[in-house]
Scaffold this motif. Structure first.
Motif, PDB file in Angstrom:
ATOM      1  N   UNK A 208       0.848  -1.185   0.000  1.00 20.41           N
ATOM      2  CA  UNK A 208       0.000   0.000   0.000  1.00 20.41           C
ATOM      3  C   UNK A 208       0.887   1.240   0.000  1.00 20.41           C
ATOM      4  N   UNK A 209       0.273   2.401  -0.013  1.00 20.92           N
ATOM      5  CA  UNK A 209       0.995   3.661   0.122  1.00 20.92           C
ATOM      6  C   UNK A 209       0.271   4.503   1.174  1.00 20.92           C
ATOM      7  N   UNK A 210       0.958   5.529   1.674  1.00 21.33           N
ATOM      8  CA  UNK A 210       0.270   6.463   2.556  1.00 21.33           C
ATOM      9  C   UNK A 210      -0.880   7.106   1.786  1.00 21.33           C
ATOM     10  N   UNK A 215      -8.085  10.816  -0.639  1.00 22.71           N
ATOM     11  CA  UNK A 215      -8.460   9.422  -0.431  1.00 22.71           C
ATOM     12  C   UNK A 215      -9.082   9.208   0.952  1.00 22.71           C
ATOM     13  N   UNK A 216      -8.503   9.857   1.971  1.00 20.45           N
ATOM     14  CA  UNK A 216      -9.077   9.735   3.307  1.00 20.45           C
ATOM     15  C   UNK A 216     -10.451  10.405   3.368  1.00 20.45           C
ATOM     16  N   UNK A 232      -0.667  11.185   6.759  1.00 19.37           N
ATOM     17  CA  UNK A 232      -1.080  11.166   5.358  1.00 19.37           C
ATOM     18  C   UNK A 232       0.120  11.489   4.475  1.00 19.37           C
ATOM     19  N   UNK A 233      -0.055  11.307   3.169  1.00 17.15           N
ATOM     20  CA  UNK A 233       1.060  11.441   2.234  1.00 17.15           C
ATOM     21  C   UNK A 233       1.653  12.838   2.187  1.00 17.15           C
ATOM     22  N   UNK A 234       0.873  13.870   2.535  1.00 23.23           N
ATOM     23  CA  UNK A 234       1.380  15.241   2.478  1.00 23.23           C
ATOM     24  C   UNK A 234       2.069  15.678   3.770  1.00 23.23           C
ATOM     25  N   UNK A 272      -0.767   5.263  10.894  1.00 26.15           N
ATOM     26  CA  UNK A 272      -0.745   5.561   9.462  1.00 26.15           C
ATOM     27  C   UNK A 272      -2.109   5.267   8.853  1.00 26.15           C
ATOM     28  N   UNK A 273      -2.470   6.050   7.846  1.00 23.85           N
ATOM     29  CA  UNK A 273      -3.608   5.710   6.997  1.00 23.85           C
ATOM     30  C   UNK A 273      -3.041   5.288   5.643  1.00 23.85           C
TER      31      UNK A 273
END
Length: 372
Positions: A208-210, A215-216, A232-234, A272-273
């Motif tokens: 998976x990825x963050x 997406x959340x 989150x990814x940012x 993590x999400x």
């Protein structure tokens, strides 16, 4: 001596330019567009456009697809008025990854973009992880749509189609999203043990990825409610609440995403999400007459020509293919879970979801989910 000759050479050149037909003796740049140079106006050398205009458009500004598939990001250009003869234009596709997008339009965005593909005529070149996976569709005149094959988890983001013709330069952007599922993930040690980079690695380890903010947010709209904060990814830390309650932002706040904002990526620790999209293979519950310890479960999948499934693969199979199994099974990270799409008696809560037993002792006996 040379310094004395320079004024004479300049004067001679000026006289030559005044002669009839002199301009035809020197090459003049012309790209088919019409400009008016008024350098004698305000002294700024401004150029006014008064002829053919280049237009770049996309009928879709957001495209979604599934992992491993092919997707087309539409981009078309035309001239007004239309030209009678075709022109050699240059196109550059660039990409701003999802984890770099912090606002709909950012002045810094163009400096952070990486090149995906550059083409002129029949010549083209692709770059980085896109090398060999991208091409231009060219289904009709003016069609510069980008085709991406074998979509990967990290391909999401904002793509820019930039068409260049001489001094003319126009562009349009298209967002690419993958259809998938967001799931919260925490360490075997308990909650809040990941800094940002640890969270990134934890998601990658589970195929998976963050997750991105978008997406959340989509997961929250679909009912995800989780009271533990996650990366989150940012680089922000947030969590989704559908039922406001004490300890989760309080009862006075409306449902939504609770945000801690940007946190220090090395120092601060949270969960993590993760985001997982469809998998190429198959996730299945291995039929066994006896229950297995963790090590026995790993070996059982290998003996069946598979490998023990990862958490992201189980979530993707539950969401994308409807995997439903009312038996708990080991996964690769040492957790025990089972997916339910048709809630029923003795299979947990009345809502669909992936049920979790956490990280039990590896010597306890359960079933196993394999991936082939």
């Amino acid at each position: 001596m040379l310094s004395l000759l320079r004024p004479l050479l300049a004067a001679l050149l000026y006289l030559l330019l005044l002669l009839p037909g002199a301009h035809s003796r020197f090459p003049v740049y012309n790209n088919g567009f019409h400009y008016q140079d008024i350098s004698n106006g305000n002294g700024n050398g401004e150029i006014y456009f008064n002829g053919v205009r280049l237009h770049v458009e996309s009928p879709e500004h957001a495209v979604s697809a599934t992992r491993g598939s092919s997707v087309t990001l539409p981009c078309h250009f035309h001239y007004e008025p239309e030209l009678t003869t075709p022109r050699r234009t240059r196109v550059k596709w660039s990409w701003l990854p999802s984890n770099s997008i912090s606002a709909p339009v950012s002045p810094l965005a163009s400096t952070m973009e990486t090149e995906v593909m550059v083409a002129m005529g029949n010549r083209h070149r692709s770059y980085g992880s896109f090398k060999g996976r991208v091409r231009l569709r060219r289904s009709a005149p003016g069609d510069l749509s980008l085709v991406i094959n074998e979509l990967q988890l990290n391909d999401t983001g904002r793509y820019r189609c930039e068409v260049i013709d001489g001094l003319e330069d126009e562009s349009v952007t298209v967002e690419l999203e993958l259809r998938g599922v967001v799931f919260p993930y925490f360490s075997q040690k308990g909650r809040y043990h990941y800094n940002f980079f640890g969270a990134q690695q934890a998601c990658q380890d589970q195929d998976a990825t963050l997750a991105t903010f978008e997406q959340l947010f989509t997961a929250w709209e679909e009912g995800l409610d989780w009271c533990n904060a996650g990366w989150l990814a940012d680089g922000t830390v947030q969590y989704p609440i559908t039922v406001p309650r004490e300890g989760c932002g309080g009862t006075d706040l409306a449902p939504g995403l609770r945000s801690y904002g940007q946190r220090h990526r090395l120092i601060h620790q949270y969960d993590a999400f993760c985001f997982s999209a469809s998998v190429k293979g198959t996730v299945y519950f291995l039929d066994q007459t006896t229950k297995l310890s963790f090590n026995e479960a790993v070996q059982a999948c290998v003996s069946d020509g598979s490998q023990i499934a990862k958490v992201g693969q189980l979530y993707a199979a539950w969401r994308m293919t409807g995997l439903d199994q009312c038996d708990a099974g080991w996964l690769a990270d040492g957790s025990v879970r089972y997916p339910i799409t048709r809630p029923r008696a003795n299979c947990g809560p009345p809502e669909p979801g992936v049920r979790s037993f956490g990280f039990p002792s590896p010597y306890l006996k359960f079933g196993v989910f394999c991936y082939r």
